[in-house]
Design an enzyme around this catalytic site. Sequence first.
Site, short mmCIF file in Angstrom:
data_model
loop_
_atom_site.label_atom_id
_atom_site.label_comp_id
_atom_site.label_asym_id
_atom_site.label_seq_id
_atom_site.Cartn_x
_atom_site.Cartn_y
_atom_site.Cartn_z
N CYS A 2 0.83 -1.21 0.00
CA CYS A 2 0.00 0.00 0.00
C CYS A 2 0.87 1.26 0.00
O CYS A 2 2.00 1.26 0.46
CB CYS A 2 -0.93 0.10 1.19
SG CYS A 2 -1.95 -1.34 1.43
N ARG A 27 3.20 0.34 -5.28
CA ARG A 27 3.07 -0.32 -3.98
C ARG A 27 1.79 -1.13 -3.84
O ARG A 27 1.64 -1.89 -2.89
CB ARG A 27 3.11 0.73 -2.86
CG ARG A 27 4.31 1.62 -2.90
CD ARG A 27 4.22 2.65 -1.82
NE ARG A 27 4.55 2.08 -0.55
CZ ARG A 27 5.77 2.03 -0.03
NH1 ARG A 27 6.77 2.54 -0.71
NH2 ARG A 27 5.99 1.49 1.13
N TRP A 74 -2.90 -2.72 -1.59
CA TRP A 74 -2.58 -4.10 -1.93
C TRP A 74 -3.19 -4.91 -0.80
O TRP A 74 -2.74 -4.85 0.34
CB TRP A 74 -1.07 -4.29 -2.00
CG TRP A 74 -0.68 -5.68 -2.40
CD1 TRP A 74 -0.54 -6.16 -3.67
CD2 TRP A 74 -0.38 -6.77 -1.52
NE1 TRP A 74 -0.19 -7.48 -3.63
CE2 TRP A 74 -0.07 -7.88 -2.33
CE3 TRP A 74 -0.34 -6.92 -0.14
CZ2 TRP A 74 0.26 -9.12 -1.82
CZ3 TRP A 74 -0.01 -8.16 0.38
CH2 TRP A 74 0.29 -9.25 -0.46
N ASN A 98 -0.68 1.71 5.87
CA ASN A 98 0.14 0.75 5.16
C ASN A 98 0.75 -0.17 6.21
O ASN A 98 1.42 0.31 7.12
CB ASN A 98 1.24 1.47 4.38
CG ASN A 98 2.28 0.52 3.84
OD1 ASN A 98 2.01 -0.64 3.59
ND2 ASN A 98 3.50 1.02 3.66
N GLY A 99 0.48 -1.48 6.12
CA GLY A 99 1.01 -2.42 7.12
C GLY A 99 -0.06 -3.40 7.53
O GLY A 99 -1.07 -3.55 6.83
N GLU A 478 15.59 -17.58 -11.38
CA GLU A 478 15.11 -16.24 -11.74
C GLU A 478 14.24 -16.30 -13.01
O GLU A 478 13.20 -15.64 -13.09
CB GLU A 478 16.32 -15.30 -11.93
CG GLU A 478 16.00 -13.90 -12.41
CD GLU A 478 15.09 -13.10 -11.49
OE1 GLU A 478 14.80 -13.53 -10.37
OE2 GLU A 478 14.64 -12.03 -11.93
N LYS A 482 10.29 -15.18 -13.19
CA LYS A 482 9.78 -14.17 -14.13
C LYS A 482 8.58 -14.72 -14.89
O LYS A 482 7.60 -14.02 -15.10
CB LYS A 482 10.85 -13.74 -15.15
CG LYS A 482 11.96 -12.88 -14.62
CD LYS A 482 11.59 -11.42 -14.43
CE LYS A 482 11.28 -11.13 -12.99
NZ LYS A 482 12.38 -10.90 -12.10
N GLU A 485 5.50 -14.98 -12.58
CA GLU A 485 5.03 -13.67 -12.16
C GLU A 485 4.28 -12.93 -13.28
O GLU A 485 3.28 -12.27 -13.03
CB GLU A 485 6.28 -12.90 -11.72
CG GLU A 485 6.12 -11.48 -11.37
CD GLU A 485 7.43 -10.89 -10.83
OE1 GLU A 485 8.52 -11.24 -11.31
OE2 GLU A 485 7.34 -10.06 -9.92
N HIS A 501 15.92 -36.90 -8.91
CA HIS A 501 15.47 -37.12 -7.53
C HIS A 501 14.00 -36.78 -7.35
O HIS A 501 13.56 -36.53 -6.23
CB HIS A 501 16.36 -36.33 -6.57
CG HIS A 501 17.81 -36.71 -6.71
ND1 HIS A 501 18.31 -37.91 -6.24
CD2 HIS A 501 18.84 -36.08 -7.32
CE1 HIS A 501 19.60 -37.99 -6.54
NE2 HIS A 501 19.95 -36.89 -7.21
N LYS A 601 5.10 -3.68 -6.35
CA LYS A 601 6.55 -3.49 -6.54
C LYS A 601 7.29 -3.53 -5.21
O LYS A 601 8.40 -4.04 -5.13
CB LYS A 601 6.78 -2.15 -7.24
CG LYS A 601 8.22 -1.85 -7.57
CD LYS A 601 8.71 -2.70 -8.73
CE LYS A 601 10.16 -2.47 -9.05
NZ LYS A 601 10.72 -3.67 -9.73
O1 M6R Z 1 12.55 -4.41 -3.49
P1 M6R Z 1 13.14 -5.76 -3.28
O2 M6R Z 1 14.27 -6.06 -4.18
O3 M6R Z 1 13.49 -6.02 -1.82
O4 M6R Z 1 11.98 -6.79 -3.63
C1 M6R Z 1 12.13 -8.16 -3.41
C2 M6R Z 1 11.09 -8.95 -4.17
O5 M6R Z 1 9.82 -8.60 -3.73
C3 M6R Z 1 11.18 -8.71 -5.67
O6 M6R Z 1 12.44 -8.99 -6.16
C4 M6R Z 1 10.15 -9.59 -6.40
O7 M6R Z 1 10.48 -10.92 -6.26
C5 M6R Z 1 10.07 -9.15 -7.87
N1 M6R Z 1 8.73 -8.78 -8.19
C6 M6R Z 1 10.50 -10.22 -8.82
O8 M6R Z 1 10.43 -9.77 -10.14
#
Ligand code: M6R
Length: 606
Positions: A2, A27, A74, A98-99, A478, A482, A485, A501, A601
């Site tokens: 948020c 956010r 959020w 926020n929290g 990674e 991606k 996500e 395994h 984000k």
């Molecule tokens: O701002 P940060 O790098 O601490 O965020 C960590 C993760 O939330 C962030 O990398 C998340 O996994 C991304 N959306 C991945 O693309």
Amino acid sequence: MCGIIGIISSKEVSSRIVNSLKKLEYRGYDSAGIATLVDGNINEVKCEGRVDVLEKDISKFNLKGDIGIGHVRWATHGKPSKINAHPHSSEQVSVVHNGIIENSTILKKILEKKGYVFKSQTDTEVIAHLVTDYLKKNSIKNTIIKVLKKLHGSFALGIIFKDQNDLMVGAKRGSPLAVGYGPNENYIGSDSYALKSMTNKISYLEDGEFCILKKDQIEFFDTDGSHINKKVMNLSKNEIDYDKGHYKYFMEKEIDEQPSTINDCINEYIDKYNNQVNIFNFPWKSSSIRSVMLIGCGTAFHSCLIAKYWMEQSTNLDVNIDIASEFRYRKVRFKKDCLYIFVSQSGETADTYAALDLCKKNKMKTCAVVNVVESSIARNADLVLPIHCGQEIGVASTKAFMGQMLVLYILSLKVSFDQKSITKKEYKYKLKNLLKLSNSAKKTLNVDQKILNIAKVFAEAKGSMFLGRGYSFPIALEGALKLKELAYVHAEGYPAGEMKHGPLALIENGMPVVVLAPRDEHYKKTISNMQEVIARGAKVLLITNKNKDEITSENIWEKIEVDNLDEDLIPFLMTIPLQKLAFYSALKKGYDIDKPRNLAKSVTVE
Ligand code: M6R
């Protein structure tokens, strides 16, 4: 997560609140809302969905008012809906939060018994009623002191009060809150970017602190209500680049920016003239550090993982890694000779910040590898190593991952040189090679045509796998993250050697599998693992580096070759086709690339 914003002024505030909310949308973007004070009464406009929707609604209502608070949500408690959108108001106050209020269920029961009626399913609404209740017998300041003591969990709060035409409250515990100073007006915001178009004079609240804002004055208090003085920081006036240029999506732009962000970062950390690493502000003697603990979440954690491989390879350090949300609750044996490194793009991730805080409380050596240098993590670590890649707006992290890997790689070179665990010749050789990275990254960007076709298969797949050994394993993780996500396709990242395994059972005819097999010491073994999945019907996309020795399997579905750089640097290059694969898969499905569903984000709740 948020985002919150508040403005107290003698001019109308709603359009400026909306502008700031647009900047805070990274956010959270499932609902939005605003409340202003008009003739002593609180007026609210809220909506499900994005700030654009809110903006249209506000124009219908002709929302006036010189004091106001706004919020992008959020969802944590209660689904995304108009009723659960903030601000939450009682007859006396309106609150943005926020929290997470962890004891909201108990507080709600107590307040309901007293006759307060709840409209939403949120934890935040208890704050509005709790403040209202305390206000019956207390001044505003004493109310805030008492309410904050009742709340468990994390919060950044903005509160306005009915009939209080020159007053707003901000408070913080766990979640960030910046306070801005303007000309005959003042502000609160989840970050300084949201305030940047109005002021560059900022203070930050620390945990337990609150502030009372008037148009021409801001007073700061600690938990018990004693006055405190705050340092005012002058931020650089550079506006953030919110322009997509000729791109349709920020993610696309951010992927393409990587060659230049690599250059910028190298220019900051490498003295090309003397061919040496430029980290002069290192506050400890190398001999005082025997181990390293790298901590992060999501993509940032993947950069910690690859750094473990680099550091173990070239330094004498004992290198460990952990996911921040696990680290903060483990019974950690803190070590005086350990450097605790926190990796975070935003510098505001709640778990990473809490892990840093834990280390600080135990008087450990701390270092932050961050993008946002004004962030909470950056402000609290002993040493800050910025990744210098500019604002990253797409929720999926791309250029920040590149920057995190690069800073950690450079740090590992510096430590290995200081420790004499590599020779001067090797050190100089590796630094020289690093200067080739940007150019090779630029060439690797030219894979769109090929990836477009490959993405058609991944986009429609039920599931997929990403395999690699050694340096390629973190990149496999990674790549899988991606794809999940952005394209909402089940994707598993695995060490190629683990397939037998268990996961091999998942392979079925036509399943797309990415195999990362650079020509390093693992090459032959990874190629054998590749044959094993091909034999079971997988469609393999092989990513490797150019080499004169041809790969002999006829059954590889697609192949992408990146430049043949030093093997330490191949992971940087292999990352790029995987980012594009996720991008084009999501594009094919028509998904919201910069704002994937259910995500935000900056993850400021645990
Ligand atoms: O701002 P940060 O790098 O601490 O965020 C960590 C993760 O939330 C962030 O990398 C998340 O996994 C991304 N959306 C991945 O693309």
